[in-house]
Design an enzyme around this catalytic site. Structure first.
Site, PDB file in Angstrom:
ATOM      1  N   LYS A 196     -18.836  -1.752  48.595  1.00  0.00           N
ATOM      2  CA  LYS A 196     -17.717  -1.873  49.527  1.00  0.00           C
ATOM      3  C   LYS A 196     -16.813  -3.052  49.168  1.00  0.00           C
ATOM      4  O   LYS A 196     -17.141  -3.884  48.316  1.00  0.00           O
ATOM      5  CB  LYS A 196     -18.232  -2.001  50.951  1.00  0.00           C
ATOM      6  CG  LYS A 196     -18.970  -0.764  51.439  1.00  0.00           C
ATOM      7  CD  LYS A 196     -18.087   0.477  51.397  1.00  0.00           C
ATOM      8  CE  LYS A 196     -18.728   1.688  52.038  1.00  0.00           C
ATOM      9  NZ  LYS A 196     -19.871   2.252  51.287  1.00  0.00           N
ATOM     10  N   ILE A 197     -15.686  -3.151  49.861  1.00  0.00           N
ATOM     11  CA  ILE A 197     -14.677  -4.141  49.496  1.00  0.00           C
ATOM     12  C   ILE A 197     -15.201  -5.564  49.676  1.00  0.00           C
ATOM     13  O   ILE A 197     -14.844  -6.469  48.934  1.00  0.00           O
ATOM     14  CB  ILE A 197     -13.368  -3.911  50.283  1.00  0.00           C
ATOM     15  CG1 ILE A 197     -12.220  -4.688  49.638  1.00  0.00           C
ATOM     16  CG2 ILE A 197     -13.539  -4.219  51.760  1.00  0.00           C
ATOM     17  CD1 ILE A 197     -10.846  -4.209  50.048  1.00  0.00           C
TER      18      ILE A 197
END
Length: 399
Positions: A196-197
């Site tokens: 994920k970011i």
């Protein structure tokens, strides 16, 4: 023969990218000897997450899937119920529906955002009203860092008093009409998985402006232990809380979220500049109502025009030690869901195949996105040379 290690290094799809401050908070956790679930880092992470997103209350959990399970249980989802969800999503968005014995109903994507199609949602809810069988919840997924059209979806659900739970697992840092991803929904689910970011290695967050809902989630996530000097339980709960160490990493990662969003968008812009004019290649659109993080840059390949299909390009990249990935396979095409008029055949003879009943509304758009869509490497530590390498291999696949 000398091998150029730089040119042969593995380029991952979206690997973790630490900013440096994480170790400071981890050291604090070690120094305090809080290394089990709960602790001051968890409390601070929840507070800072709420401040960052503007969603007043949050509970840090072991995964986004755990967060979804908790909120569906709190909303009273049970066997015999239906829950509407995006078909173009990761299975963790919808598997908790089956945990509770309910039936998922999958809604196709629209062309504008690739997220849940509000028109299809409205039409199906009208039919459900006539049958006197409305869903217990609607779960739109914010796909690849882009928010669904929250206002339209909530406006459609409001007359029926159906709660909207936003699966924002892929969209932390995205903006919808000036607000954070998930803002304004009954509850929003976030993920800090390794790709994920921002990443805590694993973990998730349940966020809401409903204080009571978050209090209930906290209670259930700690084995539903009643107030008592001994272990007293009047309900069945779960071991779903985030550890203090994981939360410490999250605090450091949260501080660089804006920087990571900028980097993701710059990577996407590079790919667009290099590939937009290539016949047979299209990019995932950015909906006019918001700002995507472009968590992953996604292209569509039309083989009749480009000269090669999505899988040929993926394999060409893999042959050069570069990871890419097809777009999510829609849930209505997954063997585990037994869709009406769709046979599910086990690849292993003489085995019992686990299937769950489900329905699909539409399906053609998401199926096309899956067949033609390819997620390109989008790690925020990528260099321009890395991106050049990706582009050059894609171009070699042309006629």
């Amino acid at each position: 023969m000398t091998i150029n290690n730089e040119m042969n290094k593995r380029i991952f799809l979206s690997p973790p990218h630490m900013g440096g401050e994480e170790i400071h908070f981890v050291q604090e956790a070690f120094d305090s000897n809080y290394i089990a679930p709960l602790g001051p880092q968890v409390d601070a992470f929840e507070k800072e997450f709420s401040e960052k997103t503007g969603i007043p209350y949050a509970v840090a959990l072991s995964s986004g899937t755990a967060a979804m399970h908790l909120v569906l249980r709190i909303l009273g989802v049970k066997p015999g119920d239906e829950v509407f969800a995006s078909t173009l999503t990761f299975i963790g968005s919808v598997s908790p529906v089956t945990f509770l014995g309910a039936t998922p109903v999958f809604i196709d994507s629209d062309q504008t955002s690739w997220n849940m199609n509000p028109d299809l949602l409205a039409e199906e809810l009208e039919q459900c009203k006539k049958r006197d069988r409305l869903p217990k919840a609607v779960i739109p997924t914010d796909i690849y860092g882009q928010c669904a059209d929250y206002d339209r979806i909530m406006e459609i659900c409001a007359p029926y008093d159906i709660p909207v739970i936003v699966d924002a697992a892929e969209a932390l840092g995205a903006v919808y009409k000036g607000q954070s991803a998930g803002f304004g929904s009954k509850a929003a689910i976030f993920s800090f998985n390794g790709n994920k970011i921002i990443s805590t290695s694993g973990g998730g967050m349940l966020a809401s402006d409903d204080r009571v809902l978050i209090q209930q989630a906290k209670f259930l996530s700690q084995q539903a232990r009643d107030p008592a000097p001994h272990y007293e339980h009047s309900q069945i709960g779960y071991n779903y809380r985030m550890s203090n160490i994981v939360a410490a990493i999250g605090r450091g990662q949260l501080r660089i979220l804006d920087e990571r969003v900028r980097a993701k968008r710059e990577i996407s812009d590079y790919y667009k500049k290099a590939l937009t004019d290539i016949p047979g290649i299209e990019f995932m659109p950015e909906a006019p109502y918001g700002k995507s993080t472009r968590w992953l840059t996604v292209i569509l390949i039309t083989p009749e025009i480009f000269g090669a299909d999505r899988e040929t390009v993926r394999l060409a990249l893999e042959a050069e030690n570069i990871e890419s990935r097809p777009v999510w396979k829609p849930m209505h095409l997954q063997p585990v869901f037994q869709i009406e008029n769709q046979r599910s055949v086990s690849s292993k003879p003489n085995t019992i195949k686990e299937t769950y009943p489900a329905r699909i509304i539409g399906g053609e758009v998401s199926q096309d996105l899956f067949e033609r869509g390819l997620c390109l490497p989008s790690g925020t530590a990528m260099t321009e040379e890395d991106m050049e390498r990706v582009v050059s291999i894609i171009l070699t696949c042309r006629i």
